[in-house]
Motif scaffolding. Structure first.
Motif, short mmCIF file in Angstrom:
data_model
loop_
_atom_site.label_atom_id
_atom_site.label_comp_id
_atom_site.label_asym_id
_atom_site.label_seq_id
_atom_site.Cartn_x
_atom_site.Cartn_y
_atom_site.Cartn_z
N MET A 73 0.94 -1.13 0.03
CA MET A 73 0.11 0.20 -0.08
C MET A 73 0.92 1.58 -0.03
O MET A 73 0.25 2.42 -0.32
CB MET A 73 -1.01 -0.01 1.21
N ASN A 74 2.01 1.14 0.39
CA ASN A 74 3.17 2.15 0.41
C ASN A 74 3.92 2.30 -0.69
O ASN A 74 5.21 2.89 -0.33
CB ASN A 74 3.56 2.46 1.86
N ALA A 75 3.48 1.51 -1.72
CA ALA A 75 4.59 1.52 -2.71
C ALA A 75 3.82 2.01 -4.12
O ALA A 75 2.84 1.91 -4.38
CB ALA A 75 4.90 0.15 -3.21
N GLN A 76 4.64 2.68 -4.98
CA GLN A 76 4.07 3.29 -6.04
C GLN A 76 3.64 2.16 -7.21
O GLN A 76 2.80 2.50 -7.77
CB GLN A 76 4.94 4.30 -6.82
N THR A 77 4.55 1.28 -7.25
CA THR A 77 4.44 0.03 -8.05
C THR A 77 4.64 -1.10 -7.62
O THR A 77 5.47 -1.41 -6.50
CB THR A 77 5.55 0.26 -9.31
N CYS A 78 4.03 -2.17 -8.09
CA CYS A 78 4.06 -3.49 -7.43
C CYS A 78 5.38 -4.05 -7.81
O CYS A 78 6.17 -4.05 -9.05
CB CYS A 78 3.16 -4.64 -8.23
N HIS A 79 6.20 -4.53 -6.72
CA HIS A 79 7.33 -5.09 -6.80
C HIS A 79 7.75 -6.44 -7.71
O HIS A 79 8.72 -6.78 -8.05
CB HIS A 79 8.25 -5.47 -5.48
N GLY B 97 5.41 -4.72 -11.58
CA GLY B 97 5.73 -3.29 -11.99
C GLY B 97 4.46 -2.55 -12.38
O GLY B 97 4.74 -1.18 -12.62
N ALA B 98 3.19 -2.86 -12.08
CA ALA B 98 2.00 -2.22 -12.43
C ALA B 98 1.97 -0.91 -11.34
O ALA B 98 2.40 -1.33 -10.21
CB ALA B 98 0.96 -3.09 -12.15
N GLU B 99 1.61 0.02 -11.61
CA GLU B 99 1.04 1.19 -10.78
C GLU B 99 0.01 0.70 -9.66
O GLU B 99 -1.06 0.33 -10.07
CB GLU B 99 0.76 2.27 -11.44
N CYS B 100 0.36 0.86 -8.49
CA CYS B 100 -0.69 0.54 -7.66
C CYS B 100 -0.79 1.33 -6.31
O CYS B 100 -1.65 1.51 -5.58
CB CYS B 100 -0.29 -0.93 -7.07
N GLY B 101 -0.04 2.30 -6.20
CA GLY B 101 -0.11 3.23 -5.15
C GLY B 101 -0.93 4.57 -5.45
O GLY B 101 -1.46 4.72 -6.78
#
Length: 686
Positions: free
Chosen positions: A1-7, A10-14
């Motif tokens: 939840m505190n990340a801009q992209t999925c590790h 790589g999809a944007e999730c933030g």
């Protein structure tokens, strides 16, 4: 939840916000009478999301009181750090200077030292992480502002601004009775929140420390520029006229708040996912004869008139290298020399041009009359001041009322049922039956839809509840296959007959199996019927239909058939009604008794704005789950870019964590509508 992209992928999730950081010193602007505006809105509390001059409310109970502090000097910026480079200024569209078109916000010299490197936080609570470099705020020139994108590291925590508006956190409300003032730059956003569906950027949070004001908005930095669409040869002349008309409506909305400058910046004019006009941010206007500042972007003594707006339109054509056509060229000329004096005249001319551009086969003519002359039996209308009837915007009150036919442009759905965490079998059942036809031409997109959505929550134990719920869904579906044949919704009598037949089918099985007492199977029923932009809802029991819109938020469209609600309808106070031990016992259900005991509620309505409908069994709606969590889990689903199936799985997970004691069933329906601009209805609307 505190990340801009999925590790992983790589999809944007933030959750990203657009942060405006302004240094304000002795800043003199055209003071809008916010206090009077808010006072005039007190009779319409649903229209005003936040108090303006003083906020005594506070945060909900699930917010850590130590992690927030009041707007004003309480919420603080993170202290400066050394090193790093300054963010690069936003790339601006190349344009030729026009006297009435000031330059976009001030950019930062890359030679200055950076106190906020990328990855540091904008606030001491370490919620908003910078995704771009921010310069040293102490060295920031007075009356300037910078815009950066920030990542919300606590996306499911309510914002401070919203927390105060919810009036739920009583500790803060009782501990301090002094009003907390908003940063001035946030007040226009707050006052204009009822108009976010007309392109006003929604505000998320705001605070002030000393002479630094911070406002967090929806991130529209990557939205398409209106100028890009203007350059597209596929954009029809009628579409261009519609955008001009939208700008006149926004002009009327922004004038009382001294924010018309927002329409004069071409890079600020964006398009949402449905290609409706939207603003990236708001610009305030200084008083006449005061020094211009980079914060206002306005020449000293600027006279904001409709001629100023006309020059923006000329610039759109010039920079897009698109040729102005006949009637519009004449209009722009008349506007420049002063032959058009009022916004009403300008809108009338635009509508006349739109009529000329209609196809020869069109027969209906636009009907434009004043609000005072409207007949009570006329078709549904949308006034230019919207249904809030905002008395603050007096200019809007003087504008015409437009008969506004809407058309359905998108209808999507998803359904899912889950056994829950305490039940061994699932007695819920749902059914979806749709017929959708699309017509797409270069200048026309039309959708004809007929849709039936049913959800039932069975009762009666194994081989009882699930039988009743499935039998009810299939009986109703079969009835409408032969009785919903016209291009209009079924009548109220037909809807009641479908429910009567479902009740009879279950009742007959109970009689045949000699079931009695609590052994008799039954089910609740909630169904939504949609025919283009017309809709109907009918229900028996405590399964619910909710509707979420950007304008009105979450609304429950049904009233549970249970003892507590029955007592409230008889005048009993809610706290007394629900103190009864049988308060949640159903007063109606399909199957246990014959048709004489079934009185379904049936209601018809029109879909006049983008809407998310939620059909829910009580496994989802219990304990006010949706009322508490709709902004995080339902509101984002209004966007076409959000997958409904992912959203519905998220709701199931939340319901299992929050409730989990019962089966959980959800049907989501996303309906998007737009004014019928290129259809037979010759209307130009915003």
């Amino acid at each position: 939840m505190n990340a801009q992209t999925c590790h992983n992928c790589g999809a944007e999730c933030g959750t990203i916000w657009w942060a405006i950081i302004a240094k304000v010193e002795n800043f003199v602007i055209g003071e809008a009478d916010f206090d009077n505006i808010e006072k005039q809105r007190q009779d319409e509390p649903e229209s005003s999301l936040f108090a303006l001059d003083g906020i005594h409310e506070a945060c909900p109970e699930n917010v850590d009181s130590e992690s927030i502090s009041p707007v004003g000097d309480g919420k603080q910026l993170l202290q400066p750090e050394s090193g790093g480079q300054v963010m690069k200024p936003e790339e601006e569209l190349e344009s030729e200077n026009v006297p009435t078109l000031p330059t976009p916000p001030v950019s930062v010299s890359t030679s200055a030292s950076s106190s906020f490197p990328e990855g540091s936080y904008l606030d001491l609570q370490q919620r908003y992480k910078l995704l771009e470099l921010l310069p040293n705020l102490e060295e920031m020139p007075a009356n300037t502002q910078w815009c950066v994108r920030v990542l919300d590291c606590q996306p499911y925590q309510i914002s401070l601004l919203e927390a105060m508006a919810t009036n739920q956190y009583q500790e803060l409300a009782t501990s301090s009775q002094s009003a907390v003032s908003l940063p001035y730059l946030a007040k226009a956003y707050v006052a204009l929140q009822p108009y976010t569906n007309q392109g006003i950027p929604p505000i998320h949070d705001a605070w002030q420390q000393g002479d630094i004001q911070v406002v967090l908005l929806e991130d529209r930095d990557r939205w398409l520029y209106l100028l890009d669409l203007w350059r597209d040869d596929k954009t029809s002349s009628l579409q261009l006229v519609n955008y001009l008309y939208q700008m006149t409506r926004l002009w009327a909305l922004l004038e009382p708040f001294n924010c018309r400058q927002s329409l004069l910046e071409l890079p600020n004019l964006r398009l949402d996912e449905d290609q409706a006009l939207a603003l990236q941010m708001l610009y305030v206007e200084p008083l006449k004869n005061t020094p211009a500042t980079p914060l206002t972007n306005t020449t000293s003594g600027e006279d904001f008139s409709i001629q100023t707006l006309g020059r923006v339109w000329q610039k759109l054509f010039k920079e897009s290298q698109r040729t102005q056509f006949g009637s519009l060229l004449e209009l722009l000329g008349d506007l420049e020399i002063g032959n058009i004096q009022t916004l009403l005249e300008l809108q009338s001319r635009l509508q006349a041009i739109a009529s000329e551009l209609q196809t020869p086969s069109s027969t209906n003519k636009p009907n434009m009359t004043s609000a005072a002359n409207q007949d009570h039996d006329s078709p549904p209308i949308l006034q230019l001041n919207e249904q809030e009837e905002d008395t603050a915007t007096k200019l809007i009150d003087d504008l015409p009322t437009v008969v506004l036919p809407m058309q359905l442009i998108s209808l999507e759905h998803a359904g899912l049922t889950d056994v829950g965490r305490q039940r061994h079998h699932n007695e819920d059942y749902f059914g979806i039956d749709t017929k959708i036809a699309k017509l797409e031409l270069p200048n026309t997109r039309n959708l004809q839809a007929r849709a039936l959505y049913i959800l039932c929550d069975g009762m009666g134990g194994h081989a009882g509840g699930e039988v009743a719920s499935a039998l009810a869904v299939n009986t109703v579906r079969q009835y409408f296959k032969t009785n919903w044949i016209a291009s209009e919704l079924p009548t109220e009598d037909q809807i009641r007959e479908a429910i009567r037949q479902a009740n009879q089918a279950i009742y007959d099985v109970n009689q045949q199996d000699a079931r009695s007492g609590i052994g008799r199977m039954g089910t609740t029923l909630i169904m939504l019927l949609i025919q283009n932009t017309q809709a109907a809802v009918a229900h028996v029991g405590d399964s619910r239909l909710y509707c979420v819109t950007r304008k009105r938020g979450l609304e429950q469209l049904t009233v549970d058939h249970e003892v507590g609600q029955r007592e409230i309808s008889r005048g009993v106070e809610p706290n007394v009604a629900y103190a009864r031990p049988d308060a949640y016992q159903l007063t109606q259900a399909l199957g246990p008794r014959d048709e004489n005991f079934i009185i379904p509620d049936v209601k018809f309505f029109e879909i006049s704005e983008d809407s998310l409908f939620v059909l829910a069994s009580d496994g989802l709606s219990d304990n006010d789950l949706l009322e508490t969590n709709w902004q995080n889990h339902l509101l984002p689903l209004l966007s076409s870019g959000v997958n409904l199936e992912d959203g519905i799985r998220d709701l199931i997970n939340v319901a299992n964590d929050y409730n989990g004691h019962d089966n959980i069933t959800v049907v989501l329906v996303r309906a998007k509508v737009r004014p019928a601009l290129e259809s037979q209805k010759e209307i130009v609307t915003g």
